[in-house]
Design a protein around this motif. Structure first.
Motif, mmCIF file in Angstrom:
data_model
loop_
_atom_site.group_PDB
_atom_site.id
_atom_site.type_symbol
_atom_site.label_atom_id
_atom_site.label_comp_id
_atom_site.label_asym_id
_atom_site.label_seq_id
_atom_site.Cartn_x
_atom_site.Cartn_y
_atom_site.Cartn_z
ATOM 1 N N LEU A 126 0.813 -1.212 0.000
ATOM 2 C CA LEU A 126 0.000 0.000 0.000
ATOM 3 C C LEU A 126 0.842 1.257 0.000
ATOM 4 O O LEU A 126 1.934 1.288 0.574
ATOM 5 C CB LEU A 126 -0.911 0.027 1.232
ATOM 6 N N ILE A 127 0.329 2.304 -0.639
ATOM 7 C CA ILE A 127 0.838 3.672 -0.519
ATOM 8 C C ILE A 127 -0.208 4.399 0.318
ATOM 9 O O ILE A 127 -1.391 4.372 -0.004
ATOM 10 C CB ILE A 127 0.942 4.370 -1.887
ATOM 11 N N ILE A 128 0.219 5.049 1.390
ATOM 12 C CA ILE A 128 -0.699 5.770 2.261
ATOM 13 C C ILE A 128 -0.308 7.241 2.224
ATOM 14 O O ILE A 128 0.861 7.577 2.430
ATOM 15 C CB ILE A 128 -0.651 5.205 3.690
ATOM 16 N N VAL A 129 -1.279 8.115 1.923
ATOM 17 C CA VAL A 129 -1.011 9.547 1.793
ATOM 18 C C VAL A 129 -2.044 10.359 2.563
ATOM 19 O O VAL A 129 -3.150 9.901 2.811
ATOM 20 C CB VAL A 129 -1.021 10.010 0.312
ATOM 21 N N ARG A 130 -1.648 11.592 2.925
ATOM 22 C CA ARG A 130 -2.602 12.552 3.485
ATOM 23 C C ARG A 130 -2.983 13.490 2.343
ATOM 24 O O ARG A 130 -2.131 14.116 1.733
ATOM 25 C CB ARG A 130 -1.996 13.331 4.648
ATOM 26 N N ASP A 131 -4.301 13.570 2.065
ATOM 27 C CA ASP A 131 -4.761 14.336 0.904
ATOM 28 C C ASP A 131 -4.989 15.810 1.237
ATOM 29 O O ASP A 131 -4.718 16.267 2.348
ATOM 30 C CB ASP A 131 -6.002 13.687 0.280
ATOM 31 N N HIS A 132 -5.512 16.561 0.265
ATOM 32 C CA HIS A 132 -5.727 18.008 0.410
ATOM 33 C C HIS A 132 -6.757 18.366 1.470
ATOM 34 O O HIS A 132 -6.758 19.480 1.978
ATOM 35 C CB HIS A 132 -6.143 18.607 -0.942
ATOM 36 N N ASP A 133 -7.634 17.426 1.808
ATOM 37 C CA ASP A 133 -8.636 17.662 2.844
ATOM 38 C C ASP A 133 -8.186 17.157 4.213
ATOM 39 O O ASP A 133 -8.969 17.149 5.163
ATOM 40 C CB ASP A 133 -9.957 16.980 2.466
ATOM 41 N N GLY A 134 -6.933 16.694 4.300
ATOM 42 C CA GLY A 134 -6.401 16.195 5.568
ATOM 43 C C GLY A 134 -6.742 14.748 5.856
ATOM 44 O O GLY A 134 -6.398 14.230 6.909
ATOM 45 N N ASP B 264 -3.365 0.756 -3.609
ATOM 46 C CA ASP B 264 -2.472 -0.352 -3.940
ATOM 47 C C ASP B 264 -1.199 0.214 -4.554
ATOM 48 O O ASP B 264 -1.259 1.085 -5.422
ATOM 49 C CB ASP B 264 -3.135 -1.317 -4.925
ATOM 50 N N ASN B 265 -0.070 -0.270 -4.099
ATOM 51 C CA ASN B 265 1.226 0.189 -4.587
ATOM 52 C C ASN B 265 1.646 -0.667 -5.782
ATOM 53 O O ASN B 265 2.664 -1.354 -5.748
ATOM 54 C CB ASN B 265 2.269 0.108 -3.468
ATOM 55 N N VAL B 266 0.844 -0.626 -6.824
ATOM 56 C CA VAL B 266 1.148 -1.423 -8.005
ATOM 57 C C VAL B 266 0.709 -0.661 -9.248
ATOM 58 O O VAL B 266 -0.368 -0.069 -9.283
ATOM 59 C CB VAL B 266 0.481 -2.819 -7.936
ATOM 60 N N TYR B 267 1.589 -0.650 -10.221
ATOM 61 C CA TYR B 267 1.286 -0.047 -11.512
ATOM 62 C C TYR B 267 0.607 -1.120 -12.344
ATOM 63 O O TYR B 267 1.200 -2.162 -12.634
ATOM 64 C CB TYR B 267 2.579 0.441 -12.160
ATOM 65 N N HIS C 78 -0.197 -1.566 -15.388
ATOM 66 C CA HIS C 78 0.357 -1.958 -16.686
ATOM 67 C C HIS C 78 1.504 -2.955 -16.536
ATOM 68 O O HIS C 78 1.613 -3.920 -17.257
ATOM 69 C CB HIS C 78 0.830 -0.718 -17.443
ATOM 70 N N ARG C 79 2.386 -2.735 -15.588
ATOM 71 C CA ARG C 79 3.579 -3.572 -15.413
ATOM 72 C C ARG C 79 3.531 -4.469 -14.183
ATOM 73 O O ARG C 79 4.426 -5.254 -13.947
ATOM 74 C CB ARG C 79 4.829 -2.693 -15.308
ATOM 75 N N ARG C 80 2.510 -4.287 -13.338
ATOM 76 C CA ARG C 80 2.383 -5.043 -12.091
ATOM 77 C C ARG C 80 3.620 -4.890 -11.193
ATOM 78 O O ARG C 80 4.045 -5.818 -10.522
ATOM 79 C CB ARG C 80 2.102 -6.523 -12.348
ATOM 80 N N SER C 81 4.207 -3.719 -11.213
ATOM 81 C CA SER C 81 5.370 -3.460 -10.367
ATOM 82 C C SER C 81 5.026 -2.362 -9.364
ATOM 83 O O SER C 81 4.015 -1.679 -9.499
ATOM 84 C CB SER C 81 6.567 -3.043 -11.217
ATOM 85 N N LYS C 82 5.883 -2.184 -8.372
ATOM 86 C CA LYS C 82 5.653 -1.159 -7.358
ATOM 87 C C LYS C 82 5.773 0.232 -7.979
ATOM 88 O O LYS C 82 6.656 0.488 -8.798
ATOM 89 C CB LYS C 82 6.675 -1.279 -6.237
ATOM 90 N N ILE C 83 4.901 1.113 -7.535
ATOM 91 C CA ILE C 83 4.995 2.511 -7.946
ATOM 92 C C ILE C 83 5.986 3.234 -7.043
ATOM 93 O O ILE C 83 6.823 3.990 -7.487
ATOM 94 C CB ILE C 83 3.617 3.200 -7.891
ATOM 95 N N VAL C 84 5.897 2.986 -5.739
ATOM 96 C CA VAL C 84 6.773 3.617 -4.752
ATOM 97 C C VAL C 84 7.564 2.517 -4.060
ATOM 98 O O VAL C 84 6.991 1.511 -3.632
ATOM 99 C CB VAL C 84 5.940 4.412 -3.713
ATOM 100 N N GLU C 85 8.864 2.686 -3.953
ATOM 101 C CA GLU C 85 9.696 1.702 -3.261
ATOM 102 C C GLU C 85 9.393 1.714 -1.768
ATOM 103 O O GLU C 85 8.963 2.723 -1.219
ATOM 104 C CB GLU C 85 11.178 1.991 -3.496
ATOM 105 N N ASP C 86 9.628 0.591 -1.109
ATOM 106 C CA ASP C 86 9.369 0.469 0.329
ATOM 107 C C ASP C 86 10.179 1.491 1.108
ATOM 108 O O ASP C 86 11.313 1.805 0.749
ATOM 109 C CB ASP C 86 9.755 -0.926 0.822
ATOM 110 N N HIS D 64 7.750 3.814 -14.570
ATOM 111 C CA HIS D 64 7.845 3.233 -15.919
ATOM 112 C C HIS D 64 7.441 4.201 -17.020
ATOM 113 O O HIS D 64 8.202 4.453 -17.935
ATOM 114 C CB HIS D 64 7.016 1.956 -16.015
ATOM 115 N N HIS D 65 6.234 4.734 -16.950
ATOM 116 C CA HIS D 65 5.746 5.640 -17.985
ATOM 117 C C HIS D 65 5.590 7.070 -17.482
ATOM 118 O O HIS D 65 5.099 7.928 -18.200
ATOM 119 C CB HIS D 65 4.402 5.151 -18.529
ATOM 120 N N LEU D 66 5.984 7.317 -16.243
ATOM 121 C CA LEU D 66 5.904 8.624 -15.600
ATOM 122 C C LEU D 66 4.474 9.131 -15.475
ATOM 123 O O LEU D 66 4.239 10.327 -15.408
ATOM 124 C CB LEU D 66 6.782 9.648 -16.337
ATOM 125 N N CYS D 67 3.509 8.205 -15.441
ATOM 126 C CA CYS D 67 2.120 8.591 -15.185
ATOM 127 C C CYS D 67 2.047 9.187 -13.787
ATOM 128 O O CYS D 67 2.680 8.691 -12.863
ATOM 129 C CB CYS D 67 1.192 7.390 -15.267
#
Length: 82
Positions: free
Chosen positions: A17-25, A31-34, A36-44, A60-63
Motif C-alpha cells: 500500500l501507498i498511504i497519503v494525506r490528501d488536500h482535505d487532511g 495499492d502500490n502497483v502499476y 500496466h507492469r504489475r510493479s511497485k509505484i513507490v519503493e518500500d 515506468h511511464h511517468l504517469c
C-alpha cells in the motif's frame, strides 16, 4: 503523517500500500502497483521514514496520480488517433 502530501508505504497481508494525506487532511491508501507492469509505484520505506509528495508518479511511464488517486498525466503513453 501530519502534513499534506505525507506518504508512507506499508504491507497489509499480501497487499503493498501507498498511504497519503490528501488536500482535505484525510488519510488514503492505494495499492502500490502499476497496473500496466504489475510493479511497485513507490519503493518500500522503513517504518520511521515518510516522504512529502504532491502526487504519485509511476517510474515506468511517468504517469502521475493526484493525492486522491486520480490519473493526471501520461507523458510516455502514446495517444493514437482512431
Amino acid at each position: 503523517m501530519t502534513e499534506l502530501g505525507d506518504e508512507i508505504t506499508r504491507t497489509a497481508g499480501d497487499r503493498q500500500l501507498i498511504i497519503v494525506r490528501d488536500h482535505d487532511g484525510r488519510i488514503k491508501a492505494f495499492d502500490n502497483v502499476y497496473t500496466h507492469r504489475r510493479s511497485k509505484i513507490v519503493e518500500d520505506m522503513p517504518m520511521t521514514d515518510s516522504e512529502n509528495v504532491m502526487g504519485i508518479k509511476c517510474p515506468h511511464h511517468l504517469c502521475t496520480y493526484d493525492l486522491d488517486g486520480n490519473l493526471r498525466r501520461t507523458p510516455k503513453i502514446s495517444r493514437k488517433s482512431p
